[in-house]
Design a protein around this motif. Structure first.
Motif, short mmCIF file in Angstrom:
data_model
loop_
_atom_site.label_atom_id
_atom_site.label_comp_id
_atom_site.label_asym_id
_atom_site.label_seq_id
_atom_site.Cartn_x
_atom_site.Cartn_y
_atom_site.Cartn_z
N ILE A 53 40.45 41.44 36.95
CA ILE A 53 41.09 42.73 36.73
C ILE A 53 40.98 43.54 38.02
CG2 ILE A 53 40.71 42.83 34.24
CD1 ILE A 53 38.39 44.81 34.78
N ARG A 54 41.93 44.41 38.17
CA ARG A 54 41.87 45.37 39.25
C ARG A 54 41.02 46.55 38.76
NH1 ARG A 54 46.63 49.05 41.79
NH2 ARG A 54 45.21 50.18 43.15
N TRP A 100 44.48 38.86 34.81
CA TRP A 100 44.79 37.48 35.19
C TRP A 100 43.68 36.60 34.64
CZ3 TRP A 100 46.36 37.61 41.08
CH2 TRP A 100 47.60 38.22 41.20
N ILE A 101 44.07 35.50 34.01
CA ILE A 101 43.10 34.58 33.41
C ILE A 101 43.30 33.19 33.99
CG2 ILE A 101 42.31 33.48 31.28
CD1 ILE A 101 43.13 36.01 29.79
N GLN A 106 48.82 35.57 32.56
CA GLN A 106 48.68 37.01 32.68
C GLN A 106 48.72 37.62 31.28
OE1 GLN A 106 50.78 39.05 35.93
NE2 GLN A 106 51.80 37.09 36.34
N VAL A 107 47.83 38.56 31.03
CA VAL A 107 47.76 39.23 29.74
C VAL A 107 47.83 40.73 29.99
CG1 VAL A 107 46.32 39.67 27.70
CG2 VAL A 107 46.36 37.39 28.74
N PRO A 108 48.81 41.41 29.40
CA PRO A 108 48.86 42.87 29.58
C PRO A 108 47.75 43.55 28.77
CG PRO A 108 50.60 42.15 28.09
CD PRO A 108 49.91 40.90 28.60
N GLN A 109 47.16 44.59 29.37
CA GLN A 109 46.11 45.31 28.66
C GLN A 109 46.68 46.15 27.53
OE1 GLN A 109 43.95 47.65 31.55
NE2 GLN A 109 43.43 45.85 32.78
#
Length: 186
Positions: A9-10, A157-158, A170-173
């Motif tokens: 994560i950023r 990002w996973i 990629q999974v959106p929060q």
């Protein structure tokens, strides 16, 4: 030994024209800290990565959390502040390894010496400009977008370990108003 999953994560929102000033957890003004919206995201991420639903927790709850420490190269506290609520929650409910010994540009040592030595799920919160290059230090690294956009604080990002390398997703929060479900293009 290698982790079964690495989550990137950023750090959460930083001070700027749209986000206002940076503040410490106690509200003291600090340009190296998160903006108020960043603190909101940090709090929401704690429950995102430590959900009450046990099946979801098994896929998301990290056994180790990495964030860059402060030093000569960077005085920013934002990555550490982003994971602080999660680390506090994990310490209250389980054991977690929390590492801030690496500087933001110390990617090779971070990945080779620490991340790849961890079992289970690892979470890395880092500066967006450096995140794609961290993945390059993995053996048989997957292709990822070359640039993490400066305006995206809302994506995860996973990397899942495979017998011959890593898969990337990629999974959106979708934790705060305005978060986007669109993946980062690359």
């Amino acid at each position: 030994m290698a982790p079964e999953r690495i989550i990137f994560i950023r750090h959460a929102e930083k001070p700027g024209a749209d986000e206002g000033i940076g503040v410490e957890a106690d509200g003291t003004s600090d340009e190296e800290s998160l903006a108020v919206r960043g603190w909101q995201r940090a709090g929401a991420l704690a429950r995102f990565f430590c959900p009450i639903d046990e099946a979801r927790a098994a896929r998301l709850t990290p056994a180790a959390v990495f964030a860059p420490g402060t030093g000569p190269a960077s005085k920013s506290k934002r990555a550490m502040q982003t994971v602080a609520p999660l680390v506090a929650l994990l310490r209250a409910t389980s054991r977690v390894k929390y590492v801030t010994a690496h500087q933001k540009d110390d990617g090779p040592a971070l990945m080779r010496d620490d991340v790849l030595a961890q079992p289970g799920i690892v979470l890395i919160a880092w500066e967006h400009k450096v995140l794609p290059s961290l993945i390059e230090h993995l053996p048989r690294a997957p292709a990822v977008p070359a640039i993490w956009p400066s305006d995206r604080f809302d994506m995860i990002w996973i990397l899942d370990r495979l017998p011959d390398g890593w898969s990337f997703s990629q999974v959106p929060q979708l934790l705060l108003p305005g978060d986007s479900a669109e993946p980062i293009a690359g």
